[in-house]
Design a protein around this motif. Structure first.
Motif, mmCIF file in Angstrom:
data_model
loop_
_atom_site.group_PDB
_atom_site.id
_atom_site.type_symbol
_atom_site.label_atom_id
_atom_site.label_comp_id
_atom_site.label_asym_id
_atom_site.label_seq_id
_atom_site.Cartn_x
_atom_site.Cartn_y
_atom_site.Cartn_z
ATOM 1 N N PRO A 12 18.782 13.181 49.909
ATOM 2 C CA PRO A 12 19.848 12.757 50.818
ATOM 3 C C PRO A 12 21.194 12.546 50.115
ATOM 4 O O PRO A 12 21.256 12.363 48.896
ATOM 5 C CB PRO A 12 19.332 11.421 51.350
ATOM 6 C CG PRO A 12 18.511 10.881 50.228
ATOM 7 C CD PRO A 12 17.849 12.097 49.626
ATOM 8 N N VAL A 13 22.226 12.570 50.919
ATOM 9 C CA VAL A 13 23.556 12.209 50.434
ATOM 10 C C VAL A 13 23.448 10.773 49.931
ATOM 11 O O VAL A 13 22.873 9.911 50.599
ATOM 12 C CB VAL A 13 24.595 12.290 51.577
ATOM 13 C CG1 VAL A 13 25.933 11.752 51.121
ATOM 14 C CG2 VAL A 13 24.703 13.710 52.093
ATOM 15 N N HIS A 14 23.973 10.518 48.750
ATOM 16 C CA HIS A 14 23.947 9.176 48.176
ATOM 17 C C HIS A 14 25.171 8.988 47.284
ATOM 18 O O HIS A 14 25.893 9.938 47.005
ATOM 19 C CB HIS A 14 22.659 8.951 47.378
ATOM 20 C CG HIS A 14 22.511 9.880 46.218
ATOM 21 N ND1 HIS A 14 22.043 11.170 46.359
ATOM 22 C CD2 HIS A 14 22.803 9.727 44.900
ATOM 23 C CE1 HIS A 14 22.033 11.761 45.173
ATOM 24 N NE2 HIS A 14 22.501 10.903 44.267
ATOM 25 N N ALA A 24 33.183 6.417 48.818
ATOM 26 C CA ALA A 24 32.182 6.255 49.876
ATOM 27 C C ALA A 24 32.701 6.809 51.200
ATOM 28 O O ALA A 24 31.997 7.546 51.897
ATOM 29 C CB ALA A 24 31.799 4.785 50.022
ATOM 30 N N LEU A 25 33.942 6.478 51.539
ATOM 31 C CA LEU A 25 34.529 6.991 52.782
ATOM 32 C C LEU A 25 34.617 8.513 52.771
ATOM 33 O O LEU A 25 34.343 9.162 53.782
ATOM 34 C CB LEU A 25 35.915 6.382 53.011
ATOM 35 C CG LEU A 25 35.926 4.969 53.563
ATOM 36 C CD1 LEU A 25 37.333 4.385 53.527
ATOM 37 C CD2 LEU A 25 35.352 4.930 54.966
ATOM 38 N N THR A 26 34.973 9.081 51.632
ATOM 39 C CA THR A 26 35.037 10.541 51.505
ATOM 40 C C THR A 26 33.668 11.156 51.769
ATOM 41 O O THR A 26 33.554 12.142 52.506
ATOM 42 C CB THR A 26 35.555 10.944 50.109
ATOM 43 O OG1 THR A 26 36.869 10.409 49.941
ATOM 44 C CG2 THR A 26 35.597 12.446 49.950
ATOM 45 N N LEU A 27 32.622 10.560 51.198
ATOM 46 C CA LEU A 27 31.257 11.075 51.429
ATOM 47 C C LEU A 27 30.850 10.934 52.896
ATOM 48 O O LEU A 27 30.215 11.827 53.455
ATOM 49 C CB LEU A 27 30.255 10.357 50.533
ATOM 50 C CG LEU A 27 30.156 10.863 49.108
ATOM 51 C CD1 LEU A 27 29.272 9.944 48.267
ATOM 52 C CD2 LEU A 27 29.613 12.277 49.065
ATOM 53 N N GLY A 35 25.466 6.083 56.969
ATOM 54 C CA GLY A 35 24.930 5.214 55.932
ATOM 55 C C GLY A 35 24.292 6.055 54.847
ATOM 56 O O GLY A 35 23.888 7.191 55.092
ATOM 57 N N MET A 36 24.233 5.484 53.632
ATOM 58 C CA MET A 36 23.614 6.230 52.526
ATOM 59 C C MET A 36 23.120 5.272 51.455
ATOM 60 O O MET A 36 23.664 4.172 51.295
ATOM 61 C CB MET A 36 24.579 7.244 51.940
ATOM 62 C CG MET A 36 25.770 6.659 51.229
ATOM 63 S SD MET A 36 26.899 7.932 50.654
ATOM 64 C CE MET A 36 28.255 7.659 51.783
#
Length: 134
Positions: A12-14, A24-27, A35-36
């Motif tokens: 997963p995206v983390h 975090a906002l960019t991801l 959520g990640m």
């Protein structure tokens, strides 16, 4: 019994710590996630971050001060019912899946709903709700 690994999203995206709110906002924006998991340099889950957490502290820059530390996790071989129980008891929508201390996946409320749809369960949803919705 359905194992978590059959429903989870693998790799997963983390995000890693240390890091920033901006990263975090960019991801979140690029991955379309809400959520990640947060991992350390050894890929061990140390926390979870959600968009809600980011917006609750608008002036905080450090990821470590925004995230929830030591979130519940589940094994890929665990039964989906165990994951659902953890999620409903804790009121969470994202549950990291861990094997040998390393992040291997994530299971979400959406994953659980898809499983219900695929099984064609006809029982009214109200019979599964343990607390009233207001």
């Amino acid at each position: 019994m359905t194992a978590v690994e059959k429903l989870m999203t693998k790799d997963p995206v983390h995000i890693t710590v240390p890091n920033t709110r901006k990263e975090a906002l960019t991801l979140f924006v690029t991955s379309h996630k809400t959520g990640m998991p947060v991992v350390n340099k050894d890929n061990e889950v140390v926390g979870i971050i959600t968009r809600k957490m980011i917006f609750q502290k608008p002036k905080e820059v450090q990821l470590a001060l925004l995230m929830e530390w030591d979130p519940p996790t589940v094994s890929p071989t665990a039964d989906v019912q165990k994951a659902a129980k953890i999620m409903t008891e804790r009121g969470i929508y994202h549950l990291p899946v861990v094997k040998n201390k390393s992040l291997v996946g994530i299971i979400t409320a959406t994953d659980l709903l898809k499983a219900v749809l695929e099984k064609g369960i006809k029982t009214p949803v109200e019979s599964y709700i343990s607390r009233p919705c207001v």
